[in-house]
Design a protein around this motif. Structure first.
Motif, PDB file in Angstrom:
ATOM      1  N   CYS A  41       0.863  -1.176   0.000  1.00 48.03           N
ATOM      2  CA  CYS A  41       0.000   0.000   0.000  1.00 48.03           C
ATOM      3  C   CYS A  41       0.900   1.226   0.000  1.00 48.03           C
ATOM      4  O   CYS A  41       2.116   1.117   0.203  1.00 48.03           O
ATOM      5  N   PHE A  42       0.314   2.370  -0.272  1.00 48.81           N
ATOM      6  CA  PHE A  42       1.070   3.611  -0.134  1.00 48.81           C
ATOM      7  C   PHE A  42       0.134   4.755   0.182  1.00 48.81           C
ATOM      8  O   PHE A  42      -1.095   4.608   0.082  1.00 48.81           O
ATOM      9  N   SER A  43       0.705   5.864   0.606  1.00 49.53           N
ATOM     10  CA  SER A  43      -0.072   7.034   0.983  1.00 49.53           C
ATOM     11  C   SER A  43       0.441   8.255   0.238  1.00 49.53           C
ATOM     12  O   SER A  43       1.638   8.360  -0.058  1.00 49.53           O
ATOM     13  N   LEU A  44      -0.469   9.163  -0.065  1.00 45.99           N
ATOM     14  CA  LEU A  44      -0.116  10.466  -0.629  1.00 45.99           C
ATOM     15  C   LEU A  44      -0.598  11.511   0.356  1.00 45.99           C
ATOM     16  O   LEU A  44      -1.766  11.478   0.772  1.00 45.99           O
ATOM     17  N   PHE A  50       4.652  10.983  -1.868  1.00 49.02           N
ATOM     18  CA  PHE A  50       4.490   9.531  -1.745  1.00 49.02           C
ATOM     19  C   PHE A  50       5.133   9.006  -0.459  1.00 49.02           C
ATOM     20  O   PHE A  50       6.258   9.376  -0.122  1.00 49.02           O
ATOM     21  N   PHE A  51       4.414   8.145   0.241  1.00 40.87           N
ATOM     22  CA  PHE A  51       4.981   7.406   1.380  1.00 40.87           C
ATOM     23  C   PHE A  51       4.634   5.932   1.218  1.00 40.87           C
ATOM     24  O   PHE A  51       3.491   5.598   0.933  1.00 40.87           O
ATOM     25  N   ASN A  52       5.632   5.100   1.429  1.00 44.28           N
ATOM     26  CA  ASN A  52       5.470   3.661   1.236  1.00 44.28           C
ATOM     27  C   ASN A  52       4.840   3.018   2.479  1.00 44.28           C
ATOM     28  O   ASN A  52       5.364   2.062   3.040  1.00 44.28           O
ATOM     29  N   ASP A  53       3.717   3.585   2.933  1.00 38.11           N
ATOM     30  CA  ASP A  53       3.086   3.075   4.151  1.00 38.11           C
ATOM     31  C   ASP A  53       1.609   3.484   4.193  1.00 38.11           C
ATOM     32  O   ASP A  53       1.100   4.121   3.276  1.00 38.11           O
ATOM     33  N   ALA A  54       0.951   3.139   5.286  1.00 41.83           N
ATOM     34  CA  ALA A  54      -0.511   3.311   5.391  1.00 41.83           C
ATOM     35  C   ALA A  54      -0.896   4.535   6.217  1.00 41.83           C
ATOM     36  O   ALA A  54      -1.987   4.582   6.789  1.00 41.83           O
ATOM     37  N   ARG A  55      -0.042   5.557   6.257  1.00 42.85           N
ATOM     38  CA  ARG A  55      -0.317   6.691   7.157  1.00 42.85           C
ATOM     39  C   ARG A  55      -1.627   7.408   6.846  1.00 42.85           C
ATOM     40  O   ARG A  55      -2.182   8.063   7.732  1.00 42.85           O
ATOM     41  N   ASN A 204      -9.091  17.870   2.124  1.00 39.35           N
ATOM     42  CA  ASN A 204      -7.985  18.037   1.171  1.00 39.35           C
ATOM     43  C   ASN A 204      -7.943  16.811   0.266  1.00 39.35           C
ATOM     44  O   ASN A 204      -7.570  15.715   0.695  1.00 39.35           O
ATOM     45  N   THR A 205      -8.314  16.996  -1.008  1.00 39.98           N
ATOM     46  CA  THR A 205      -8.439  15.835  -1.900  1.00 39.98           C
ATOM     47  C   THR A 205      -7.094  15.409  -2.498  1.00 39.98           C
ATOM     48  O   THR A 205      -7.051  14.520  -3.340  1.00 39.98           O
ATOM     49  N   ASN A 206      -6.003  16.039  -2.056  1.00 35.50           N
ATOM     50  CA  ASN A 206      -4.686  15.519  -2.417  1.00 35.50           C
ATOM     51  C   ASN A 206      -4.341  14.273  -1.615  1.00 35.50           C
ATOM     52  O   ASN A 206      -3.578  13.423  -2.069  1.00 35.50           O
ATOM     53  N   GLU A 207      -4.902  14.178  -0.426  1.00 37.94           N
ATOM     54  CA  GLU A 207      -4.565  13.062   0.452  1.00 37.94           C
ATOM     55  C   GLU A 207      -5.211  11.775  -0.049  1.00 37.94           C
ATOM     56  O   GLU A 207      -6.372  11.779  -0.449  1.00 37.94           O
ATOM     57  N   ALA A 208      -4.457  10.692   0.003  1.00 40.50           N
ATOM     58  CA  ALA A 208      -5.019   9.418  -0.450  1.00 40.50           C
ATOM     59  C   ALA A 208      -4.288   8.250   0.205  1.00 40.50           C
ATOM     60  O   ALA A 208      -3.085   8.326   0.488  1.00 40.50           O
ATOM     61  N   PHE A 209      -5.042   7.189   0.413  1.00 41.56           N
ATOM     62  CA  PHE A 209      -4.458   5.903   0.791  1.00 41.56           C
ATOM     63  C   PHE A 209      -4.763   4.933  -0.340  1.00 41.56           C
ATOM     64  O   PHE A 209      -5.921   4.834  -0.776  1.00 41.56           O
ATOM     65  N   CYS A 210      -3.749   4.245  -0.838  1.00 41.75           N
ATOM     66  CA  CYS A 210      -3.942   3.342  -1.972  1.00 41.75           C
ATOM     67  C   CYS A 210      -3.470   1.936  -1.632  1.00 41.75           C
ATOM     68  O   CYS A 210      -2.401   1.750  -1.043  1.00 41.75           O
ATOM     69  N   THR A 211      -4.275   0.964  -2.017  1.00 36.23           N
ATOM     70  CA  THR A 211      -3.865  -0.429  -1.866  1.00 36.23           C
ATOM     71  C   THR A 211      -3.242  -0.890  -3.181  1.00 36.23           C
ATOM     72  O   THR A 211      -3.602  -0.404  -4.252  1.00 36.23           O
TER      73      THR A 211
END
Ligand code: A3P
Ligand code: MG
Ligand code: MG
Length: 370
Positions: A41-44, A50-55, A204-211
């Protein structure tokens, strides 16, 4: 540039097949779709870093049955909207792949070079949703750029001219209604498993969590990523993606015609979006014309599919058309097959070298080759 018109399904086997989007052609057995597995998963964050985690993963908090949530609140003063003119293509997924190569590389036993991924197709979930619902789509066409690099096809959407025009000419009402979906998320999500939603904050629609999901469709190994709205806050809930929940808003349904259209157009898309990554639950907030959520319903993805017949046959088309061996240097990743489709038409494609459609960035190609 070569320009091709893709062959109809009835065309002789030597020409590209399977590119008609007629729904009737797809009313047959669904190809085997293996249970989707989350491989990462990753987070924006608020700045799209980009962060390589589920924050950025959030936790679902069930609203009251008749919640009266005001989706208009904060539109003027607490809304930071992602710039949709910035095209990120597959970049965040590619960053994830470089950071997690060992998870997706062919094993040394396969005796392959380092750039070989154990994946046939890499794309966004949203692009697959469009392919899956193409035979049933009557409004919006699409363009998908496909590049072969190593033995993997990369598929990245290109905004159609019509989509760009409608994006740039949205009415004020439409812009506000796009906010409502995100505001509903804010009312129903908390940042931690034990806490409550905070509707006084900024959306804030920049924020995202992606699987990042791995699965198989027929003989094709797929790797795709999709945004996940939230998860079940219960720590003993099943592991991802089974604990994920998709949030939706929709106009309240008053007439049987509205109900028919809801099933035919909206629920079909909701189903495809959640079925692909194996998200089992969809929570829908039904709102009135003033943006007040008047009721909340839960849909179970696998039960929806009993109501709606869709087939994934369409997902075969890129591999049918692209030659099995990539063209010789200059580097194949700069060659793009651009597939285009408009409602009531067949899918067509054009071939482009070193054009504005090239989307695999040099930093990705370089690092994959090293
Ligand atoms: P709703 O679908 O509830 O209206 P998602 O539901 O996929 O998590 O997306 C969250 C919200 O983003 C949507 O909420 C909608 O407001 C907006 N959105 C998603 N896809 C969109 C699209 N193709 N065009 C415009 N807005 C979109
Ligand atoms: Mg979402
Ligand atoms: Mg959603």
């Amino acid at each position: 540039e070569r320009h091709k018109r893709a062959g109809l399904v009835s065309a002789p086997p030597s020409t590209p097949r399977g590119l008609s989007a007629l729904a009737a052609l797809y009313e047959r057995d669904f190809p085997v779709y293996r249970q989707p597995v989350e491989v990462g998963c990753f987070s924006l964050d608020a700045r799209r870093t980009f962060f390589n985690d589920a924050r950025q993963l959030r936790y679902y908090v069930e609203p009251r049955r008749r919640p009266e949530l005001n989706l208009r609140d904060g539109y003027r003063d607490r809304y930071l909207r992602r710039d949709e003119a910035v095209k990120e293509n597959l970049d965040h997924m590619l960053t994830w792949i470089l950071a997690n190569r060992t998870k997706v590389q062919k094993g040394p036993a396969a005796g392959s070079s380092s750039l070989e991924l154990d994946v046939d197709i890499i794309t966004w979930r949203g692009h697959l949703t469009k392919l899956l619902t193409t035979p049933y789509e009557t409004q919006e066409g699409w363009q998908l750029a496909v590049t072969k690099f190593g033995s993997t096809l990369y598929i990245s959407e290109v905004e159609t001219e019509a989509a760009r025009q409608s994006r740039e000419s949205r009415t004020e009402r439409h812009k506000e209604m796009m906010y409502w979906g995100y505001k509903f998320e804010q009312y129903t999500c908390a940042d931690d498993a034990g806490s409550r939603p905070d509707a006084s904050g900024v959306v804030n629609t920049n924020e995202a969590f992606c699987t990042v999901i791995q699965t198989r469709l027929g003989t094709h190994k797929l790797l795709f990523s999709g945004e996940v709205d939230c998860r079940d806050p219960d720590p003993s809930a099943p592991p991802p993606p089974s604990c994920y929940i998709e949030l939706k808003t929709s106009a309240e349904i008053c007439t049987s015609k509205q109900h028919r259209n809801f099933l035919r157009y909206k629920l079909l898309k909701w189903w495809a979006q959640s079925f692909l990554p194996g998200v089992p639950r969809i929570v829908a907030g039904f709102r009135d014309n003033d943006g007040i959520v008047v009721s909340v319903e839960t849909y179970y993805t696998l039960k929806i599919s009993q109501l709606i017949k869709v087939c994934a046959q369409n997902l075969h088309f890129p591999t049918n058309v692209i030659p099995p061996h990539p063209p010789p240097p200059p580097p194949p990743p700069r060659v793009v097959y651009l597939f285009s489709w408009e409602p009531n038409m067949d899918v067509t494609y054009t071939v482009h070298r070193n054009s504005r459609y090239t989307f695999l960035p040099d930093w990705y190609v370089r690092q994959m080759m090293s």
